[in-house]
Design an enzyme around this catalytic site. Sequence first.
Site, short mmCIF file in Angstrom:
data_model
loop_
_atom_site.label_atom_id
_atom_site.label_comp_id
_atom_site.label_asym_id
_atom_site.label_seq_id
_atom_site.Cartn_x
_atom_site.Cartn_y
_atom_site.Cartn_z
N CYS A 1 6.46 -27.15 -10.43
CA CYS A 1 6.30 -26.74 -10.05
C CYS A 1 5.39 -27.26 -8.43
O CYS A 1 5.51 -28.46 -8.15
CB CYS A 1 5.08 -26.75 -10.91
SG CYS A 1 4.76 -25.42 -11.64
N HIS A 2 5.20 -26.37 -7.42
CA HIS A 2 4.68 -26.64 -6.41
C HIS A 2 3.11 -27.12 -6.25
O HIS A 2 2.80 -26.55 -7.50
CB HIS A 2 5.25 -25.25 -5.33
CG HIS A 2 6.00 -25.08 -4.89
ND1 HIS A 2 7.49 -23.78 -6.10
CD2 HIS A 2 7.16 -24.94 -4.51
CE1 HIS A 2 7.91 -23.94 -5.16
NE2 HIS A 2 8.09 -24.50 -4.08
N MET B 1 1.40 -20.76 -13.54
CA MET B 1 1.46 -21.63 -14.34
C MET B 1 0.09 -22.64 -14.43
O MET B 1 -0.34 -23.23 -15.13
CB MET B 1 1.98 -23.10 -13.46
CG MET B 1 3.87 -22.26 -13.84
SD MET B 1 3.85 -21.83 -16.47
CE MET B 1 4.07 -23.46 -16.81
N GLU B 2 -0.66 -22.06 -13.71
CA GLU B 2 -1.78 -22.95 -13.20
C GLU B 2 -2.77 -22.25 -14.65
O GLU B 2 -3.31 -23.28 -14.82
CB GLU B 2 -3.02 -23.53 -11.88
CG GLU B 2 -1.88 -23.76 -10.51
CD GLU B 2 -0.27 -23.48 -10.64
OE1 GLU B 2 0.86 -24.28 -9.60
OE2 GLU B 2 0.04 -21.61 -11.12
N ASP C 1 -9.73 -32.07 -29.29
CA ASP C 1 -9.53 -33.19 -29.02
C ASP C 1 -11.79 -33.90 -29.53
O ASP C 1 -11.93 -34.61 -30.02
CB ASP C 1 -10.18 -33.86 -27.43
CG ASP C 1 -9.88 -35.79 -27.67
OD1 ASP C 1 -9.86 -35.87 -28.41
OD2 ASP C 1 -10.96 -35.91 -26.67
#
Length: 160
Positions: free
Chosen positions: A80-81, A116-117, A131
């Site tokens: 990824c950039h 993707m972000e 979590d």
Amino acid sequence: MSEKILTHLDEQGRATMVDVSGKVISQRTATAQSIVSLPDEVLAQLENGDLKTKKGSVFQTAVIAGIMAAKKTGDLIPLCHPLGLDNCKIDIQLNDDNDVVINCTATITAKTGVEMEALVGASIAALTIYDMCKALSHDIVIKETKLIAKTGGKRDFKRS
């Protein structure tokens, strides 16, 4: 119809970063969604639309974690950039099935998209909820993460 190819492989089949130097700068957005199923013992802790634990507000912490992760996507996904996002918003709601629905929308004006972000932001927000709630139950299920929509670039996409 043109043949679809994997853009992260060169002519020899080796992994490579996509060359975006010839692409046009445009505004691009992407929205991704993760869905988390919480068992009854966790849902019983729900108060005023959020879960409060000794670690703090679960949903607000998940929002911050998701935004931080979206900003680090280029460090996490090898090809990824690295991008400087214009904006990243995370919304967390309960649906009618009492599932936690996380929507992450990333925006940028650039030569490459932000799918993707958005996916990383939604995923890490979901993992943060896991979590922070695992002390109450390990029966938490991250059901799915998917791209909902994207604009800009070669083509827009919207999941029906």
